[in-house]
Design a protein around this motif. Structure first.
Motif, mmCIF file in Angstrom:
data_model
loop_
_atom_site.group_PDB
_atom_site.id
_atom_site.type_symbol
_atom_site.label_atom_id
_atom_site.label_comp_id
_atom_site.label_asym_id
_atom_site.label_seq_id
_atom_site.Cartn_x
_atom_site.Cartn_y
_atom_site.Cartn_z
ATOM 1 N N ASP A 30 -10.780 -7.865 5.073
ATOM 2 C CA ASP A 30 -10.689 -7.297 6.402
ATOM 3 C C ASP A 30 -10.410 -5.792 6.286
ATOM 4 N N GLU A 31 -9.956 -5.205 7.417
ATOM 5 C CA GLU A 31 -9.733 -3.765 7.419
ATOM 6 C C GLU A 31 -8.656 -3.349 6.426
ATOM 7 N N VAL A 32 -7.615 -4.194 6.317
ATOM 8 C CA VAL A 32 -6.559 -3.870 5.355
ATOM 9 C C VAL A 32 -7.119 -3.904 3.937
ATOM 10 N N GLY A 33 -7.981 -4.878 3.692
ATOM 11 C CA GLY A 33 -8.622 -4.918 2.384
ATOM 12 C C GLY A 33 -9.518 -3.704 2.178
ATOM 13 N N ALA A 34 -10.219 -3.294 3.251
ATOM 14 C CA ALA A 34 -11.052 -2.094 3.146
ATOM 15 C C ALA A 34 -10.198 -0.864 2.875
ATOM 16 N N LEU A 35 -9.020 -0.816 3.540
ATOM 17 C CA LEU A 35 -8.116 0.293 3.283
ATOM 18 C C LEU A 35 -7.641 0.283 1.833
ATOM 19 N N ALA A 36 -7.335 -0.906 1.347
ATOM 20 C CA ALA A 36 -6.906 -1.008 -0.049
ATOM 21 C C ALA A 36 -8.020 -0.560 -0.994
ATOM 22 N N GLN A 37 -9.252 -1.003 -0.697
ATOM 23 C CA GLN A 37 -10.375 -0.576 -1.527
ATOM 24 C C GLN A 37 -10.594 0.928 -1.420
ATOM 25 N N ALA A 38 -10.411 1.466 -0.196
ATOM 26 C CA ALA A 38 -10.584 2.910 -0.027
ATOM 27 C C ALA A 38 -9.543 3.678 -0.827
ATOM 28 N N LEU A 39 -8.292 3.175 -0.805
ATOM 29 C CA LEU A 39 -7.258 3.829 -1.606
ATOM 30 C C LEU A 39 -7.577 3.741 -3.092
ATOM 31 N N GLU A 54 0.965 9.757 -5.333
ATOM 32 C CA GLU A 54 1.605 11.040 -5.068
ATOM 33 C C GLU A 54 2.211 11.618 -6.341
ATOM 34 N N ARG A 55 2.727 10.757 -7.188
ATOM 35 C CA ARG A 55 3.328 11.224 -8.441
ATOM 36 C C ARG A 55 2.272 11.572 -9.486
ATOM 37 N N GLY A 56 0.971 11.342 -9.178
ATOM 38 C CA GLY A 56 -0.082 11.660 -10.134
ATOM 39 C C GLY A 56 -0.401 10.508 -11.071
ATOM 40 N N ASP A 57 0.113 9.317 -10.768
ATOM 41 C CA ASP A 57 -0.178 8.142 -11.585
ATOM 42 C C ASP A 57 -1.421 7.458 -11.013
ATOM 43 N N TYR A 58 -2.556 7.625 -11.696
ATOM 44 C CA TYR A 58 -3.806 7.053 -11.203
ATOM 45 C C TYR A 58 -4.205 5.787 -11.964
ATOM 46 N N LYS A 59 -3.305 5.245 -12.770
ATOM 47 C CA LYS A 59 -3.614 4.058 -13.549
ATOM 48 C C LYS A 59 -3.266 2.805 -12.754
ATOM 49 N N GLY A 60 -3.970 1.734 -13.053
ATOM 50 C CA GLY A 60 -3.683 0.463 -12.405
ATOM 51 C C GLY A 60 -4.385 0.335 -11.077
ATOM 52 N N ARG A 61 -5.101 -0.763 -10.868
ATOM 53 C CA ARG A 61 -5.823 -0.996 -9.628
ATOM 54 C C ARG A 61 -4.885 -1.548 -8.564
ATOM 55 N N LEU A 75 0.828 -1.206 0.000
ATOM 56 C CA LEU A 75 0.000 0.000 0.000
ATOM 57 C C LEU A 75 0.864 1.258 0.000
ATOM 58 N N ALA A 76 2.005 1.206 0.670
ATOM 59 C CA ALA A 76 2.903 2.359 0.685
ATOM 60 C C ALA A 76 3.418 2.641 -0.713
ATOM 61 N N ARG A 77 3.754 1.573 -1.472
ATOM 62 C CA ARG A 77 4.210 1.782 -2.846
ATOM 63 C C ARG A 77 3.092 2.388 -3.701
ATOM 64 N N THR A 78 1.868 1.922 -3.449
ATOM 65 C CA THR A 78 0.738 2.476 -4.204
ATOM 66 C C THR A 78 0.550 3.955 -3.890
ATOM 67 N N ALA A 79 0.668 4.329 -2.613
ATOM 68 C CA ALA A 79 0.519 5.732 -2.226
ATOM 69 C C ALA A 79 1.571 6.604 -2.895
ATOM 70 N N ASP A 99 -9.749 6.523 -7.946
ATOM 71 C CA ASP A 99 -10.783 6.811 -8.951
ATOM 72 C C ASP A 99 -11.423 8.168 -8.712
ATOM 73 N N GLY A 100 -11.690 8.474 -7.420
ATOM 74 C CA GLY A 100 -12.338 9.751 -7.104
ATOM 75 C C GLY A 100 -11.471 10.937 -7.464
ATOM 76 N N ILE A 101 -10.185 10.842 -7.151
ATOM 77 C CA ILE A 101 -9.279 11.945 -7.481
ATOM 78 C C ILE A 101 -9.202 12.127 -8.990
ATOM 79 N N ALA A 102 -9.137 11.004 -9.713
ATOM 80 C CA ALA A 102 -9.073 11.101 -11.173
ATOM 81 C C ALA A 102 -10.325 11.773 -11.727
#
Length: 806
Positions: free
Chosen positions: A332-341, A318-325, A310-314, A346-349
């Motif tokens: 669980d909560e970590v999965g929810a966090l991943a889905q939220a990210l 940060e660099r503005g790369d919104y491609k790739g899921r 998740l840190a690598r995804t963040a 998608d929302g930022i894009a």
């Protein structure tokens, strides 16, 4: 699992936090149980008070209904109406039957004189009789009334119902005891203990009825007696070995007596459920600590492993790369966090896309906005610089759009802008302008980009646009005539970058609106004039605030007598850097920008002060003040003028307001309305520069004017020019025939003085008598003024002039 690892730290932290929370919670719960129980009991008692009030209200309504049935019984009403001894048994029987049916303790008939004429009981307590008398009038107005009576320290509900046939011939009175029946109903509804008590005038409490055992009710009465007159209606007591939370509610007063109901709830019963809950919490806490320790270790491991991903995804977001899921598939909560990210990505894009749309497109017309237009313009300029082409920009601003908004509303104005945009788009399609770009810059401003076009093409399109806007727009059964001012600027002739071209096109557009020329091509002269005008407007505003303006006057002389009869008020600007600025340098600009209204108000203010100062010296002159076109369009001008006159205690007759013919003819209807209101106040009105305008004499004769002022262009050369002399003589005759005073300005010689006097001109004004002088020097000048020798002047005119006087 290493202790310094993230997993061990998370597990240890979770376990310690859980133990601390559980122990703290147990300690707080013990204290909270009692507080919650007391709060719950208090709320229950408050609600119980409302319920008991409602029980009494419903009981009173039932009683009123029973009394109403008796009061409207035909036989009963007839028996009362006959007022015979034989009907007494009928009345008493009806009272007994109806009272017994609804369990009334006492039923009475009160006659029209307010006396008890029949009763089911010979006992008539004085307090009850007094209460009934006080309720008769209220029962008459409200078709029935109810109240509380305390008889022998027992509370009763009393109902009074008028008997009408059709006027009131008596009242039915019924009393009902408030006893264990109401207390029992209360206990059944809310599980609260209810005790009905009374206190006599001596302060002694009596337990009337109670849902508590007899001994407990007696104990409550004794403690109430000991409690005395303590403040507050909520309290706690030990009753029958149990702790009760009690609430006292007054249900009625009668003289010095009170009737109350005391509602009670056992605190032991209320906290029983909480005690069981506490024991369960102790057991669950011990079990929870054991289970949580194991779960914390497993959870820490599951949390720590995907965090690096998740840190690598963040970092990628940060660099503005919104491609790739995000490829973390967990529930669980970590999965929810991943889905939220992932949702955040998608929302930022989407928001960036929406922000870009809002930043570059007009939401009202769906046309490019100023920012988008500027991007297209700069791209076209870069391409034109490479290919050696021209780029032209057309900018237009709609006429009278603010008036449309003010009159028809902003919603109509928005719809109008959309229709204008549609019409312009249709025009560009019709003319095959595929490469042109239409945009709305803001407000009622539109722009057209013409890449690769020449000036002739731009002028031709501008003419077509103006012609298209000349056709009235129809919307919501409203037809609106709307034109535009249009400015044209191009590359490379006028500017090299987009901002400059837009600015130049805007300058040309405002020049077109000022000149009413339709379309105007940019010229550098316009820009210098705009900068100078902006500076002049700022300085002119500061001049008023900094008291840089000065009032000058030019005397007006009655030619026949040589007496000073008035003065024209003039304004001069003592600029701290430019020196004296003459009116012709700033008055036209002030009229153009609308600042002339501020100047006019200043001149009226100063002239009123001058008029009062002269009057205090015994000098009474008529001060002439010029009004502009914008002044005449100001429907508030008469009110402002009246306020100035009132503040300085000056009569309206001390003023002569001068207006030009052109100012009147710009909007004759509004001008005439303003002039009529000013004239009705008592001020004189004068037509200035008469003969230089194009006004209709038929219209002028309807104006409430008192004076004609001949323009100096006819007076200056009238001694040598026969044509000017004829014009002056004709104007004098015309003015006199219309009953007006005639004033000639531009009088600069003694010969012209004599000639005007022979022609019958009433007053003169010019350099011969005096140049404009500071208003503070007018009084001294009047003392020095001497009129010329009329006979000598006339003789010289006869010798030298070829102009006949008649």
């Amino acid at each position: 699992m290493r202790f310094r690892s993230l997993e061990s730290r998370i597990a240890t932290l979770f376990l310690l936090l859980l133990i601390a929370v559980q122990v703290t919670g147990l300690l707080l719960i013990q204290r909270g149980i009692e507080n919650n129980a007391r709060n719950a009991v208090t709320a229950e008692l408050i609600n119980g008070s409302k319920v008991f009030s409602r029980v009494l209200e419903q009981n009173a309504e039932t009683l009123r209904f029973g009394a109403r049935l008796l009061a409207r019984d035909t036989a009963f009403v007839a028996a009362i109406g006959n007022n015979e001894e034989d009907d007494r048994e009928t009345i008493e029987s009806a009272l007994a039957n109806h009272g017994g049916r609804i369990k009334a303790s006492l039923t009475m008939l009160v006659n029209a004189e307010g006396q008890i004429s029949a009763s089911t009981s010979p006992y008539r307590p004085p307090g009850l009789v007094n209460l009934i008398k006080g309720m008769l009038e209220r029962a008459e107005r409200a078709d029935g009334a109810s109240g509380i009576a305390i008889i022998e320290q027992r509370p009763y509900q009393v109902v009074v119902m008028p008997v009408k046939a059709p006027v009131t011939i008596g009242w039915v009175v019924m009393t009902f005891p408030i006893d264990k029946q109401q207390a029992g109903v209360m206990h059944e509804i809310s599980a609260l203990q209810a005790t009905i008590m009374t206190r006599n005038a001596a302060g002694n409490w009596l337990s009337v009825d109670s849902t508590l055992p007899r001994l407990a009710a007696g104990s409550l009465a004794a403690q109430m007696q000991a409690r005395g007159k303590e403040a507050g209606n909520s309290f706690e007591m030990e009753i029958g070995g149990a702790s009760y939370s009690l609430r006292e509610m007054e249900i009625g007063t009668d003289g010095g007596q009170r009737a109350v109901v005391v509602l009670g709830r056992s605190l032991d019963e209320a906290t029983a459920e909480y005690a069981r809950l506490e024991r369960w919490l102790l057991a669950l806490t011990a079990l929870g600590i054991i289970v949580s320790g194991v779960a914390a270790a497993l959870t820490a491991k599951r949390i720590a492993q995907p965090l690096s991903q998740l840190a690598r995804t963040a970092k990628r977001l940060e660099r503005g790369d919104y491609k790739g899921r995000i490829a973390v598939e967990r529930r669980d909560e970590v999965g929810a966090l991943a889905q939220a990210l992932d949702s955040m990505r998608d929302g930022i894009a989407r928001r960036e896309q929406e922000i870009r749309r809002l930043a570059y497109w007009d939401t009202l017309t769906s046309l490019p906005n100023r920012a988008q237009f500027l991007l297209h313009l700069n791209e076209s300029l870069a391409q034109a610089a490479t290919l050696g082409n021209q780029v032209w920009v057309l900018m237009m601003d709609l006429d009278r759009f603010k008036h449309v908004n003010d009159v028809l509303g902003h919603q109509f104005g928005d719809a109008l802008l959309r229709q204008v945009a549609e019409r312009l788009l249709a025009l560009m399609v019709q003319r095959g302008q595929s490469s042109a770009q239409l945009a709305r810059l803001g407000g009622d401003e539109f722009a057209i980009l013409l890449p690769g076009a020449d000036l002739d093409h731009a002028i031709g399109l501008a003419a077509a646009v103006l012609q298209a806007l000349e056709t009235p727009l129809s919307l919501d059964e409203q037809t609106v005539d709307i034109g535009a001012g249009l400015g044209i600027a191009g590359y490379p002739e006028h500017g090299q970058d987009g901002e400059s071209l837009l600015s130049m096109a805007e300058v040309a557009m405002y020049t077109a609106k000022q000149r009413r020329d339709g379309a105007v091509v940019y010229d550098a002269v316009f820009d210098q004039s705009s900068a100078k005008s902006l500076s002049l407007l700022t300085e002119l505003r500061n001049a008023v605030e900094r008291d840089e303006l000065r009032l000058f006057v030019q005397p007006k002389i009655t030619l026949a007598s040589g007496v000073v009869s008035g003065a024209e008020a003039l304004v001069r600007w003592a600029h701290p850097e430019r020196g004296n600025v003459f009116p012709d340098q700033f008055i036209p600009f002030a009229e153009q920008t609308g600042f002339i209204r501020v100047l006019t108000r200043w001149v009226l203010e100063q002239s009123a002060m001058l008029s009062r100062q002269l009057a205090q010296r015994g000098v009474h002159l008529k001060i002439s003040v010029n009004l502009s076109t914008r002044d005449l369009m100001d429907q508030d001008l008469p009110g402002k003028f009246a306020e100035i006159l009132h503040r300085h205690q000056v009569s309206p007759g001390a003023f002569c307001l001068e207006i030009t013919e052109s100012a009147i003819m710009d909007d004759p209807v509004r001008a005439q309305h303003t002039l009529e209101r000013l004239h009705a106040m008592g001020a004189d009105l004068s037509i200035d520069d008469f003969g230089t305008g194009y006004s209709s004499l038929a219209y002028l004769k309807r104006l409430p004017v008192d004076e004609l002022k001949i323009d100096k262009s006819f007076v200056l050369n009238m001694e040598q020019d026969v044509g000017d002399a004829k014009i002056v003589r004709s104007t004098i005759d015309l003015g006199h025939n219309m009953g007006l005073r005639v004033v000639a300005e531009g009088l600069e010689s003694e010969a012209v003085w004599a000639l005007l006097k022979r022609m019958g001109c009433d007053q003169g004004q010019g350099y011969f008598m005096s140049r404009p002088i500071p208003a503070t020097e007018l009084g001294d000048w009047i003392g020095r003024w001497r009129a010329p020798d009329s006979a000598a002047a006339a003789s010289r005119v006869e010798e030298n002039s070829t102009v006949p006087a008649k």
